[in-house]
Design a protein around this motif. Sequence first.
Motif, PDB file in Angstrom:
ATOM      1  N   ILE A 101       0.971  -1.308   0.034  1.00 26.09           N
ATOM      2  CA  ILE A 101       0.029  -0.031   0.046  1.00 26.09           C
ATOM      3  C   ILE A 101       0.802   1.236   0.024  1.00 26.09           C
ATOM      4  CG2 ILE A 101      -1.610   1.417   1.424  1.00 26.09           C
ATOM      5  CD1 ILE A 101      -2.977  -1.573   2.179  1.00 26.09           C
ATOM      6  N   VAL A 102       2.029   1.290   0.760  1.00 29.25           N
ATOM      7  CA  VAL A 102       2.791   2.429   0.949  1.00 29.25           C
ATOM      8  C   VAL A 102       3.522   2.713  -0.543  1.00 29.25           C
ATOM      9  CG1 VAL A 102       5.023   3.181   1.921  1.00 29.25           C
ATOM     10  CG2 VAL A 102       3.252   2.293   3.474  1.00 29.25           C
ATOM     11  N   LEU A 103       3.864   1.588  -1.153  1.00 32.75           N
ATOM     12  CA  LEU A 103       4.505   1.605  -2.497  1.00 32.75           C
ATOM     13  C   LEU A 103       3.584   2.076  -3.425  1.00 32.75           C
ATOM     14  CD1 LEU A 103       7.103   0.899  -4.100  1.00 32.75           C
ATOM     15  CD2 LEU A 103       6.224  -1.462  -4.430  1.00 32.75           C
ATOM     16  N   ALA A 104       2.476   1.732  -3.428  1.00 33.82           N
ATOM     17  CA  ALA A 104       1.322   2.348  -4.193  1.00 33.82           C
ATOM     18  C   ALA A 104       1.075   3.796  -4.228  1.00 33.82           C
ATOM     19  CB  ALA A 104       0.119   1.459  -4.281  1.00 33.82           C
ATOM     20  N   VAL A 105       1.055   3.969  -2.883  1.00 29.88           N
ATOM     21  CA  VAL A 105       0.816   5.649  -2.657  1.00 29.88           C
ATOM     22  C   VAL A 105       1.950   6.264  -3.260  1.00 29.88           C
ATOM     23  CG1 VAL A 105       0.585   7.271  -0.847  1.00 29.88           C
ATOM     24  CG2 VAL A 105      -0.738   5.001  -0.620  1.00 29.88           C
ATOM     25  N   LEU A 106       3.120   5.805  -2.869  1.00 28.33           N
ATOM     26  CA  LEU A 106       4.329   6.580  -3.332  1.00 28.33           C
ATOM     27  C   LEU A 106       4.627   6.622  -4.761  1.00 28.33           C
ATOM     28  CD1 LEU A 106       7.073   5.227  -0.931  1.00 28.33           C
ATOM     29  CD2 LEU A 106       6.442   7.652  -1.242  1.00 28.33           C
ATOM     30  N   LEU A 107       4.109   5.667  -5.439  1.00 27.87           N
ATOM     31  CA  LEU A 107       4.011   5.743  -6.795  1.00 27.87           C
ATOM     32  C   LEU A 107       3.357   6.568  -7.456  1.00 27.87           C
ATOM     33  CD1 LEU A 107       5.184   3.933  -9.499  1.00 27.87           C
ATOM     34  CD2 LEU A 107       3.427   2.449  -9.245  1.00 27.87           C
ATOM     35  N   LEU A 108       1.730   6.444  -6.724  1.00 25.10           N
ATOM     36  CA  LEU A 108       0.860   7.599  -7.226  1.00 25.10           C
ATOM     37  C   LEU A 108       1.173   8.855  -7.157  1.00 25.10           C
ATOM     38  CD1 LEU A 108      -2.776   5.887  -6.006  1.00 25.10           C
ATOM     39  CD2 LEU A 108      -1.740   6.433  -8.594  1.00 25.10           C
ATOM     40  N   TYR A 109       1.861   9.165  -6.069  1.00 25.47           N
ATOM     41  CA  TYR A 109       2.457  10.531  -5.751  1.00 25.47           C
ATOM     42  C   TYR A 109       3.423  11.138  -6.766  1.00 25.47           C
ATOM     43  CZ  TYR A 109       4.876  14.347  -3.307  1.00 25.47           C
ATOM     44  OH  TYR A 109       5.606  15.446  -3.034  1.00 25.47           O
ATOM     45  N   PHE A 110       4.396   9.977  -7.171  1.00 29.00           N
ATOM     46  CA  PHE A 110       5.512  10.357  -8.000  1.00 29.00           C
ATOM     47  C   PHE A 110       4.872  10.570  -9.372  1.00 29.00           C
ATOM     48  CE2 PHE A 110       8.564   8.309  -4.986  1.00 29.00           C
ATOM     49  CZ  PHE A 110       9.212   9.600  -4.956  1.00 29.00           C
ATOM     50  N   ILE A 111       3.860   9.846  -9.952  1.00 20.35           N
ATOM     51  CA  ILE A 111       3.176   9.844 -11.163  1.00 20.35           C
ATOM     52  C   ILE A 111       2.524  11.171 -11.424  1.00 20.35           C
ATOM     53  CG2 ILE A 111       1.526   8.817 -12.673  1.00 20.35           C
ATOM     54  CD1 ILE A 111       2.397   6.008 -11.671  1.00 20.35           C
ATOM     55  N   THR A 112       1.626  11.572 -10.210  1.00 15.72           N
ATOM     56  CA  THR A 112       0.617  12.779 -10.229  1.00 15.72           C
ATOM     57  C   THR A 112       1.692  14.084 -10.175  1.00 15.72           C
ATOM     58  OG1 THR A 112       0.411  12.596  -7.894  1.00 15.72           O
ATOM     59  CG2 THR A 112      -1.267  11.672  -9.209  1.00 15.72           C
ATOM     60  N   ASN A 113       2.872  14.111  -9.618  1.00 18.62           N
ATOM     61  CA  ASN A 113       3.535  15.463  -9.545  1.00 18.62           C
ATOM     62  C   ASN A 113       4.671  15.372 -10.468  1.00 18.62           C
ATOM     63  OD1 ASN A 113       2.392  16.391  -7.289  1.00 18.62           O
ATOM     64  ND2 ASN A 113       3.667  15.136  -5.986  1.00 18.62           N
ATOM     65  N   GLY A 114       4.770  14.355 -11.553  1.00 17.05           N
ATOM     66  CA  GLY A 114       5.494  14.313 -12.600  1.00 17.05           C
ATOM     67  C   GLY A 114       7.082  14.151 -12.290  1.00 17.05           C
ATOM     68  N   PHE A 115       7.334  13.298 -11.763  1.00 19.20           N
ATOM     69  CA  PHE A 115       8.568  12.891 -11.259  1.00 19.20           C
ATOM     70  C   PHE A 115       8.851  11.667 -12.083  1.00 19.20           C
ATOM     71  CE2 PHE A 115       7.581  15.170  -6.922  1.00 19.20           C
ATOM     72  CZ  PHE A 115       8.847  16.217  -7.047  1.00 19.20           C
ATOM     73  N   LEU A 116       7.970  11.004 -12.432  1.00 17.27           N
ATOM     74  CA  LEU A 116       8.412   9.621 -13.326  1.00 17.27           C
ATOM     75  C   LEU A 116       8.009  10.185 -14.683  1.00 17.27           C
ATOM     76  CD1 LEU A 116       7.211   6.804 -11.213  1.00 17.27           C
ATOM     77  CD2 LEU A 116       9.653   7.642 -11.517  1.00 17.27           C
TER      78      LEU A 116
END
Length: 116
Positions: A101-116
């Motif tokens: 769950i933490v990994l999924a939240v971090l992944l969503l955070y990075f995708i939505t803020n354009g870091f990936l």
Amino acid sequence: MELNERLRELRKKAGYSQEELAEELNISRQAVSKWENSTANPDINNLIQLSELYRVSTDYILFGGSPAEEPSAPDHTEQIKETPSAYTKRHTNGYLWLGLIVLAVLLLYFITNGFL
């Protein structure tokens, strides 16, 4: 079944007459008769002797139920052996899900803020 009926039934199953049982317990035949007619009850010493003689528990004599000699205590050794592993497995699975769950939240955070 009442106490007097159980006492009579146990005596007959064991093949004793009232007089023979009285001799075995070192009491009078009248005492046995009174127990079986519900005009008196055996004292604790006689209950213990009866339970040993008939190979049933005192609980059975007093309350009925299963005529087993002594109710066996539940065997908790398997439960104790299994409890730590079940506890560890449950918590390991919980940590695994929490990590995902933490990994999924971090992944969503990075995708939505354009870091990936």
